[in-house]
Enzyme design. Structure first.
Site, short mmCIF file in Angstrom:
data_model
loop_
_atom_site.label_atom_id
_atom_site.label_comp_id
_atom_site.label_asym_id
_atom_site.label_seq_id
_atom_site.Cartn_x
_atom_site.Cartn_y
_atom_site.Cartn_z
N LYS A 287 3.55 1.64 29.25
CA LYS A 287 2.72 1.65 28.61
C LYS A 287 1.15 2.59 28.94
O LYS A 287 1.20 2.32 30.32
CB LYS A 287 1.96 0.18 28.02
CG LYS A 287 3.34 -0.66 27.74
CD LYS A 287 3.31 -0.63 26.13
CE LYS A 287 4.35 -1.82 25.73
NZ LYS A 287 4.64 -1.39 24.19
N LYS B 6 16.28 6.32 14.32
CA LYS B 6 15.22 7.45 14.36
C LYS B 6 16.32 8.37 13.99
O LYS B 6 17.27 8.79 14.51
CB LYS B 6 14.72 7.41 15.82
CG LYS B 6 13.84 6.40 16.17
CD LYS B 6 12.89 6.59 17.32
CE LYS B 6 11.93 5.56 17.58
NZ LYS B 6 10.81 5.41 17.06
N ASP C 275 18.56 -2.18 16.88
CA ASP C 275 17.73 -1.42 17.72
C ASP C 275 16.97 -0.25 17.05
O ASP C 275 17.78 0.61 16.60
CB ASP C 275 18.42 -0.88 18.82
CG ASP C 275 17.91 -0.36 19.94
OD1 ASP C 275 16.94 0.40 19.52
OD2 ASP C 275 18.08 -0.41 21.12
N HIS C 276 15.80 -0.23 16.71
CA HIS C 276 15.27 0.41 15.91
C HIS C 276 15.10 1.97 16.23
O HIS C 276 15.27 2.94 15.48
CB HIS C 276 13.80 0.16 15.33
CG HIS C 276 12.59 0.43 16.16
ND1 HIS C 276 12.39 -0.30 17.42
CD2 HIS C 276 11.88 1.56 16.38
CE1 HIS C 276 11.57 0.13 18.22
NE2 HIS C 276 11.25 1.32 17.71
N GLU D 209 4.39 5.50 26.27
CA GLU D 209 3.42 5.15 25.05
C GLU D 209 2.00 5.45 25.69
O GLU D 209 1.76 5.21 26.87
CB GLU D 209 3.70 3.77 24.69
CG GLU D 209 4.92 3.59 23.88
CD GLU D 209 5.07 2.25 23.64
OE1 GLU D 209 4.86 1.77 22.50
OE2 GLU D 209 5.63 1.32 24.43
N HIS E 120 16.49 0.06 23.90
CA HIS E 120 16.23 1.35 23.40
C HIS E 120 16.76 2.25 24.50
O HIS E 120 17.60 3.21 24.07
CB HIS E 120 14.65 1.45 23.26
CG HIS E 120 14.14 0.52 22.27
ND1 HIS E 120 14.78 0.11 21.29
CD2 HIS E 120 12.80 -0.04 22.19
CE1 HIS E 120 13.95 -0.75 20.55
NE2 HIS E 120 12.77 -1.07 21.19
#
Ligand code: NDP
Ligand code: BG6
Length: 485
Positions: free
Chosen positions: A333, A183, A178-179, A217, A241
């Site tokens: 978004k 972070k 899970d990127h 975003e 996330h």
């Protein structure tokens, strides 16, 4: 103090899907940067596999172009590009075919170094690759297998995926990325909570009014339309996330900063999430078109689409620490700005000793900013300096990580740099365990099922989301923080 780079031991890394978007945009730049920083040495061997008709020189050209596109010019210096490219070998391989696997074996070292298989391919190939490498004898205790979201699209498919991997690998060999966990600021959240004595005594329902977690975003879904339309914001962002951020914010201190100790605590949070039974506790939205921007429908190439590009919800955690403290989650978004943050809103002071003319002091907010301008701010009330009696003013204690890194001449590392090196080092702390993924789906699935006949509320591009998402907090006398850069 300048942090020291500790080189990792020699390793083999096989990237399946090496010609794809993820590999070019994230993996190749991350590996390059680790070499530039001296963490990855020339002894590393990176085997890049895909079906495209290329040889190693052709692939090195593709990788070099990826560096030109995704790494800034000032990071490319000296002979690092050549040294990096010389670690890459291309293997033309269709993972659905029997051919090519023996060739892969021939390319791998036999000196007992760790070998990681990065499955940067569509999830339908995960099982095929896992089985193939097992069959040809490419799995030993030094093997690691790396996969990315989507880790299923519901609880059942996630269980099936976990079952497939469990057939050939121990859980300690499976690295689910899970990127967000890679972070820098997310790791700093753990430092903030567990390396400082200041906040932990206040980190509970007695002192905290509510928590807001936002991942906004400004871009739409352009370019990923048909994929995204089958997924939606709940599966794309919340299930992974946002719930991971919630877990790290809410978990009890683990006994050690070790993979299973941390993941056990996160799992307890996921299992303590109350089912979200009240439909008014969740709002979903879809962006409409503007004069110069396309509508979601157009980007998704589906005029009938009911997929959400925005979700806001109120989650509650059934345990002593968090009883009665709402965690408001929001992602979308085409919102006003690109901002990801966790905001801890403390309670008002219990009694003001100041006269009414001083105006009530505002409650403190601790904001952990993931992006942009990574850092932590603590809003405080102070006396407005100078004459004029006791008048208050809001000010912020601002700890900008970008500024501190700039002072040392460093840049903010990308999440993949940290995560790939952790795979090589065999450290699973920042990776999701199979049971965590399942627990997250268990909570999310009923919410998605409840939407079967609902239509998302429309919102303007560049706004803060649909009106009813504002009501989610207004009705409880609270308000969302501005989505401001
Ligand atoms: P792409 O479609 O861009 O790339 C897919 C890769 O798979 C290509 O290199 C393709 O190369 C290769 N491939 C396709 N079929 C085969 C086959 N039969 N045998 C061998 N190789 C094959 O996808 P992405 O890079 O975007 O995504 C890869 C994975 O990562 C997916 O699971 C995605 O969900 C996930 N992911 C991607 C993110 C991103 O930012 N792109 C973010 C998070 C997750 P060729 O045609 O040459 O065979
Ligand atoms: C990905 C989602 O996991 O995260 C994307 O699939 C989203 O839809 C991206 O844009 C956001 O990541 P970041 O790091 O830019 O916040």
């Amino acid at each position: 103090m300048v942090s020291r780079v500790v080189p990792v031991d020699p390793f083999d890394l096989v990237v399946f899907g090496a010609t794809g978007d993820l590999a070019r945009r994230k993996l190749i730049p991350a590996l390059y940067r680790r070499m530039a920083d001296g963490q990855m040495l020339d002894t590393a061997r990176i085997i890049c596999a895909a079906r495209s008709d290329l040889d190693t020189d052709g692939f090195r050209k593709l990788a070099s172009d990826a560096l030109d596109t995704f790494v800034s010019k000032d990071e490319i210096e000296g002979d690092t590009r050549e040294r990096f490219l010389s670690c890459l070998t291309y293997l033309q391989l269709d993972v659905t075919s029997e051919a090519g696997w023996d060739k892969l074996r021939g390319l791998l070292s036999d000196d007992g170094r760790p070998c990681a298989y990065y499955l940067s391919v569509a999830p339908r190939f995960f099982g095929v690759i896992a089985e193939a490498i097992r069959k040809v004898g490419l799995v030993d205790e030094q093997t690691r297998i790396v996969i990315e979201k989507p880790l299923g699209r519901d609880l059942e498919s996630a269980r099936e995926l976990n079952r497939q991997f469990a057939e050939g690998f121990a859980e300690s060999q499976v690295y689910r990325i899970d990127h967000y966990l890679g972070k820098e600021t997310v790791q700093n959240l753990m430092a903030l909570r567990f390396a400082n004595a200041l906040f932990e005594p206040l980190w509970n329902a007695q002192h905290i009014d509510h928590v807001q977690i936002t991942a906004a975003e400004s871009v739409g879904i352009e370019g990923r339309g048909p994929y995204y339309d089958n997924v939606g914001a709940m599966r794309d962002m919340v299930q992974n996330h946002l719930l991971q951020l919630l877990c790290l914010t809410a978990m009890e201190p683990p006994s050690h900063f070790e993979p299973d100790a941390v993941r056990d605590e996160k799992l307890k949070v996921l299992r303590a999430l109350q089912p979200l039974n009240d439909p008014s506790d969740v709002v979903r939205g879809q962006y409409r078109g503007g004069t110069s921007t396309s509508a979601y429908h157009d980007d998704a190439e589906n005029p009938e689409s009911r997929t959400e590009s925005f979700v806001a919800l109120k989650a509650t955690i059934s345990n002593w620490r968090w009883a009665g403290v709402p965690f408001y989650l929001r992602t979308g978004k085409r919102l006003r700005n690109r901002v990801s943050e966790i905001a801890i809103q403390f309670k008002d002071i219990p009694h003001s000793i100041f006269s009414a003319s001083a105006a009530a002091p505002k409650s403190n907010v601790l904001a952990i900013r993931l992006q942009p301008d990574e850092g932590i701010t603590l809003s405080m009330t102070i006396k407005d300096p100078g004459p004029g009696g006791m008048r208050f003013k809001e000010t912020e204690l601002d700890m900008s990580f970008a500024d501190s890194l700039a002072l040392t001449g460093k840049r903010m590392p990308d999440a993949y740099e940290r995560l790939i090196m952790d795979v090589i080092r065999g450290d699973q702390t920042l990776f999701m365990r199979g049971d965590e993924v399942e627990a997250a789906w268990s909570w999310v699935d009923p919410i998605i099922h409840g939407w079967q006949n609902s239509v998302p509320s429309l919102y303007d591009s560049g706004s803060s989301g649909p009106e009813d998402s504002l009501m989610l907090l207004h009705r409880e006398g609270r308000r969302w923080r501005e989505i401001s850069a």
